[in-house]
Structure formats: structure tokens, C-alpha cells
Design an enzyme around this catalytic site. Structure first.
Site: not given
Ligand code: NDP
Length: 298
Positions: A36, A59, A101, A124
């Protein structure tokens, strides 16, 4: 239907990879395949893959670190999703995206509805809100699921951390003045699969933002107590009993990023649009514990 999953290695991405093959042909890319931070990369991928639905689970989720890296967080949470949405609009594809949230300031004690004014307290939260706005403006058909307190087996998540500490220490202090609903990555993936099914049947919900969280509410303290009690009931040996999880205010643990105290999300819009019932957060947490505690902790 062809489905393009981005962010495949995160909590939600992993769950999507389990459930989405039942509703379409999945191409799932991680950071190496779809970075990204590289301008233009996502548009290229959409052009190449020609998906019907793009599901963006990538993200920048390191909430405290984002305070030190605002530009990087903005690129990953806002700029790139904006480019993705523009590419989706050009290709006529749907975009399913996740938000948080943390777009709210946490005031009051009423569950937030989708039309409430946003006022993020952190980098964030602000970058996630900017991402929502750019997607909304892009003209792409889109669903943005705002969720909260995501848990999944594996990884460095709250449940695993609490169980580890409870097995090692005599007493724990956990915040008791932030209220919300823990929501599993699996539940988020199930709702996503249902939305994709409806899109495939030509019965897509209206484009827009939907709140997606398990039913009920608790605090981080209530959540920790529940997980520890449930693990003990399954035979895990803990030094800390649920009563020894002491209640402390947010101010007891200062963090670089401020968190909302009221993270309650009202989910009526989603339940109606998709004709679904959302499980209680306790049942949802039990499913994650099922996977986490394959064997009793000793
Ligand atoms: P994670 O942190 O588990 O996963 C995020 C993923 O994004 C990781 O696999 C990471 O890759 C990838 N990522 C980060 N930077 C980049 C980049 N530059 N290019 C490509 N990929 C990238 O997040 P969740 O699964 O928990 O979250 C999913 C969604 O839910 C997100 O939109 C988040 O904002 C939202 N959310 C999450 C909450 C939470 O408690 N976790 C609460 C509310 C909303 P890598 O594995 O290589 O690091």
C-alpha cells in the site's frame, strides 16, 4: 465471482481466506504482492486481476506507533484506499473496506450510529476516517464495515495476552472505563461473505458505512475476566482468578494515542440490510478461545 482480498495475512485477512472461497474465486495478496505504500501499485493490480469485488483488510493498525508515523499511517489507511476506490470505480468493481470505532471521540454512553459526527482522538482514528471519506467520494460501489476490538486466534491479541499474564501473575490490572464489544475476525468475515453473496445475487445493500460488532457490551476488564473464567472452565491453570483482575481507569495506563471511552456501535442498519442476527460477544469470544486453547494452558 472473482474476489480480490488485500491484507491477507492480518486477523481479518486470514479469516477471509477461510470463508470467502465458498462465495467466489479468491485471489489473496499480502504486503509483498500489494504494498500500500507504493503509489500506483493498487490500480495496476485491479487492472490486472479484474475483480468483481475487492475486499481490503490491509491497514496500519499500530494505534500508538501511528502517533509517531502519521504520514505512513495516512498513506496506508487513507491515500491507498482512496486510490483503490478510484480503481474500483473505473473497473465497476465493488469495494468492501473496514474501519473503526476510533473515528468517534467516545463521548456519552449511547451506541454510535453511522450518521453520528466523527471526531477521532488519534492519528489512527483520523487516518481511518480520511480513508472512509475518500472511498465515499470515489464513486465506487462500496461497503465500509466499522468494527471494534477485533480478536482472532494466534497473533499478539488481547485474549492471548491476558491468558498468558493470568497464568504467570498473582494479580492483573485491566481498564474498566472503556466500553465496547469484542468482535471476532471470523464474524467480520462471515458478514463480508454474506454481503458478497447478496452482491452476486443482484441484491446488494446500499453503498455506505455500516457498524459491525458482536451484540452486547463490556469493558476491557469484563472481557479479560470472561476470557480467564472461560479458559479455567476448560481446565486451564491460572494463577489469577477473575476476581483478581482489578478494575483501573484508562488514566492508569497512559498511552501515546488516546482511546475513546464509549466504543459502543449500534448495528441495526447492518442487521436489517443483510437480514442477519449478530451473536453475543461472549459466544463470539468463546469461538476464538476454542481455537486458542486447543490444549489446556499449564
Ligand atoms: P491486522 O493488523 O491484523 O492486519 C493488517 C494487515 O495489513 C497486516 O496483514 C499487514 O501486513 C497489512 N499491512 C500493513 N501495512 C501494509 C502495507 N503497507 N501494504 C500492504 N499491507 C499492509 O489488522 P486487523 O485484521 O485486525 O484489521 C482489519 C481491519 O479492521 C483494518 O481496517 C482495521 O483498521 C480494522 N479494525 C481493527 C480493529 C482491531 O482491533 N484490530 C478494531 C477496529 C477496526 P503484515 O502482515 O505484512 O504486517
Amino acid at each position: 465471482m472473482k474476489l480480490l482480498v488485500l491484507g491477507r495475512d492480518g486477523q481479518v485477512g486470514t479469516a477471509l481466506q477461510k470463508l470467502l472461497p465458498a462465495v467466489g474465486d479468491v485471489v489473496a495478496l499480502g504486503r509483498e504482492g500489494a504494498d500500500f505504500e507504493v503509489p500506483g501499485r493498487l490500480a495496476e493490480i485491479v487492472k490486472r486481476e479484474r475483480p468483481d469485488v475487492i475486499i481490503n483488510a490491509a491497514a496500519y493498525t499500530a494505534v500508538d506507533k501511528a502517533e509517531r508515523e502519521p504520514e505512513r499511517a495516512a498513506r496506508i489507511n487513507a491515500g491507498a484506499p482512496g486510490e483503490l476506490a478510484e480503481a474500483a470505480a473505473k473497473a465497476g468493481a465493488w469495494l468492501i473496506h473496514y474501519s473503526t470505532d476510533y473515528v468517534f471521540d467516545g463521548s456519552g454512553d449511547r451506541p454510535w450510529v453511522e450518521t453520528d459526527a466523527t471526531a477521532p482522538l488519534s492519528v489512527y482514528g483520523r487516518t481511518k476516517r480520511d480513508g472512509e471519506v475518500l472511498i465515499g467520494k470515489s464513486g465506487a460501489k462500496h461497503l465500509i464495515f466499522r468494527t471494534s476490538w477485533v480478536h482472532a486466534p494466534g497473533g499478539n491479541n488481547f485474549i492471548a495476552k491476558m491468558l498468558k499474564l493470568a497464568a504467570e501473575r498473582d494479580e492483573l490490572k485491566v481498564i474498566d472505563d472503556q466500553v465496547g464489544a469484542p468482535t471476532s475476525a471470523l464474524l467480520i468475515a462471515e458478514v463480508t461473505a454474506k454481503a458478497i453473496e447478496l452482491i452476486g445475487e443482484g441484491r446488494a445493500p446500499a453503498s455506505g458505512i455500516y457498524h459491525l460488532a458482536a451484540a452486547g457490551e463490556t469493558t476491557w476488564n469484563g472481557y479479560a475476566r470472561f476470557a480467564i473464567a472461560d479458559a479455567m472452565a476448560r481446565g486451564a491453570r491460572m494463577k489469577v482468578t477473575p476476581e483478581r483482575v482489578l478494575k483501573v481507569p484508562t488514566t492508569a495506563f497512559p498511552t501515546p494515542a488516546q482511546r475513546p471511552l464509549n466504543s459502543r456501535l449500534s448495528t441495526g442498519k447492518l442487521r436489517e440490510a443483510l437480514s442477519i442476527v449478530l451473536p453475543d460477544w461472549q459466544d463470539d469470544v468463546r469461538l476464538t478461545l476454542d481455537a486458542l486453547i486447543a490444549e489446556p494452558t499449564s
